[in-house]
Design an enzyme around this catalytic site. Structure first.
Site, short mmCIF file in Angstrom:
data_model
loop_
_atom_site.label_atom_id
_atom_site.label_comp_id
_atom_site.label_asym_id
_atom_site.label_seq_id
_atom_site.Cartn_x
_atom_site.Cartn_y
_atom_site.Cartn_z
N HIS A 163 10.61 65.73 52.14
CA HIS A 163 9.60 66.66 52.69
C HIS A 163 9.23 67.77 51.72
O HIS A 163 8.21 68.43 51.91
CB HIS A 163 10.03 67.21 54.06
CG HIS A 163 10.91 68.41 54.02
ND1 HIS A 163 12.27 68.36 54.17
CD2 HIS A 163 10.62 69.72 53.86
CE1 HIS A 163 12.78 69.58 54.09
NE2 HIS A 163 11.80 70.43 53.91
N GLN A 190 14.38 77.93 55.27
CA GLN A 190 13.28 77.56 54.39
C GLN A 190 13.60 77.90 52.94
O GLN A 190 14.04 79.02 52.65
CB GLN A 190 11.97 78.29 54.77
CG GLN A 190 11.11 77.53 55.76
CD GLN A 190 11.56 77.70 57.18
OE1 GLN A 190 12.31 78.61 57.48
NE2 GLN A 190 11.09 76.83 58.04
N GLY A 191 13.38 76.94 52.05
CA GLY A 191 13.67 77.15 50.63
C GLY A 191 15.01 76.55 50.21
O GLY A 191 15.26 76.34 49.03
N ASP A 192 15.87 76.30 51.20
CA ASP A 192 17.15 75.63 50.92
C ASP A 192 16.97 74.11 50.95
O ASP A 192 17.86 73.37 50.48
CB ASP A 192 18.21 76.02 51.95
CG ASP A 192 18.65 77.46 51.82
OD1 ASP A 192 18.78 77.95 50.68
OD2 ASP A 192 18.83 78.10 52.87
N SER A 193 15.87 73.65 51.51
CA SER A 193 15.61 72.22 51.67
C SER A 193 15.85 71.45 50.38
O SER A 193 15.52 71.92 49.30
CB SER A 193 14.16 71.99 52.11
OG SER A 193 14.03 72.31 53.45
C1 4AZ Z 1 12.89 74.05 56.15
O1 4AZ Z 1 11.85 74.17 56.75
C2 4AZ Z 1 14.15 74.24 56.89
N1 4AZ Z 1 17.84 75.80 59.80
C3 4AZ Z 1 15.36 74.01 56.24
C4 4AZ Z 1 16.54 74.17 56.93
C5 4AZ Z 1 16.50 74.54 58.25
C6 4AZ Z 1 15.30 74.79 58.89
C7 4AZ Z 1 14.13 74.62 58.21
C8 4AZ Z 1 17.80 74.68 58.99
O2 4AZ Z 1 12.90 73.78 54.95
#
Ligand code: 4AZ
Length: 289
Positions: A74, A222-225
């Site tokens: 994603h 967000q940003g850790d993905s």
């Molecule tokens: C994201 O949108 C996202 N709480 C990544 C991790 C989490 C939520 C959203 C986990 O990239």
């Protein structure tokens, strides 16, 4: 005496800056990754990479070989159109602790971006991607990955898991799209430890893992993905069991972060990274008598 005073002042300053919570202008300490801490120096999470463009970052990833990064699909697939990012626009930063100290030496061009062929934008299933680096990072920085055989024992509910990233620091409720007043992003890589939760609690697919505290407060955001979720692999070592994928809000009580289960994709990873080279077949002549 004066030099001692200066040394003590510097020591106190180092403690203030170096230890955990950042104190903000309003005097209140704020949590990190969500609910984590700054990584120490030297950084033990050498496998963590930052994925972005020439002058920004938007996701994490992990070195699973000196020249291969594991991340989330994603990060590279447009949520509306399904268009896949051009690998030529990507920059992977390796060996990084502070975003602000990144130099050209950290940068790696991407020669191949492979998102999982079954990645589903609607369900977030198969949210996994591989990036081949133009020049390798140090082989010492690589993290081993779980496979179908060892995954069940590594991901027993209650097992402590560790997530790292430069993602948002502030948690928020699933009813919000971001924290009230906006999200904050760190310069320093953050780390958080959370228990793996039972799949039934999170209502996830068998190819996913969820992790977090029932009380909330600790999560990826967000940003850790694309970044790694690891568990202990004997003394001092880690093994990657998850890829940061999604989850409702961040660090809210009663909700968990959702991770792609790496063990479910071991065969896919192995075939992409190490394609079986088909040797030309040798046929024996058919001798008719
Ligand atoms: C994201 O949108 C996202 N709480 C990544 C991790 C989490 C939520 C959203 C986990 O990239």
């Amino acid at each position: 005496m004066r030099s001692l005073t200066i040394a003590l002042a510097l020591f106190a300053l180092t403690l203030l800056i170096g230890v955990g919570a950042v104190v903000h202008a309003d005097g209140l300490p704020r949590p990190m990754i969500v609910g984590g801490t700054d990584v120490p120096d030297p950084n033990p999470y050498t496998y963590q990479v930052s994925v972005g463009t020439a002058n920004s970052y938007f996701c994490g990833g992990s070195l699973i070989a000196a020249n291969w990064v594991l991340s989330a699909a994603h990060c590279f697939v447009d949520a509306q159109t399904g268009a896949v990012t051009d690998a030529a626009t990507l920059v992977v930063r390796v060996g990084l602790r502070l975003q602000s100290t990144a130099t050209i030496d950290n940068n790696r061009a991407v020669i191949q971006l492979i998102t999982h062929p079954s990645y589903d934008r609607a369900t977030s299933l198969n949210d996994i991607a591989l990036l081949q680096l133009a020049t390798p990072a140090s082989a010492d920085w690589v993290v081993p990955t779980a496979d179908a055989a060892n995954d069940p024992a590594l991901t027993v509910p209650g097992t402590t898991s560790t997530a790292t990233g430069w993602g948002g620091l502030l948690g928020y409720d699933p009813s919000q799209s971001e924290p009230t007043g906006g999200q904050q992003y760190p310069d320093i890589l953050h780390v958080v430890q959370m228990p793996i939760a039972a799949s039934e609690i999170c209502g996830i697919n068998a190819t996913q893992i969820c992790a977090g505290e029932v009380a909330g407060g600790k999560d990826t955001c967000q940003g850790d993905s694309g970044g790694p979720l690891v568990v202990s692999n004997g003394p001092g070592g880690y093994i990657q069991v998850g890829v940061v994928s999604n989850g409702p809000g961040c660090a809210a009580a009663g909700y968990y972060g959702v991770y792609t289960r790496v063990g479910s994709f071991h065969n896919w990873i192995a075939t992409v990274i190490n394609p079986v080279t088909l040797l030309p077949q040798a046929y024996l002549p058919l001798v008719m008598r």
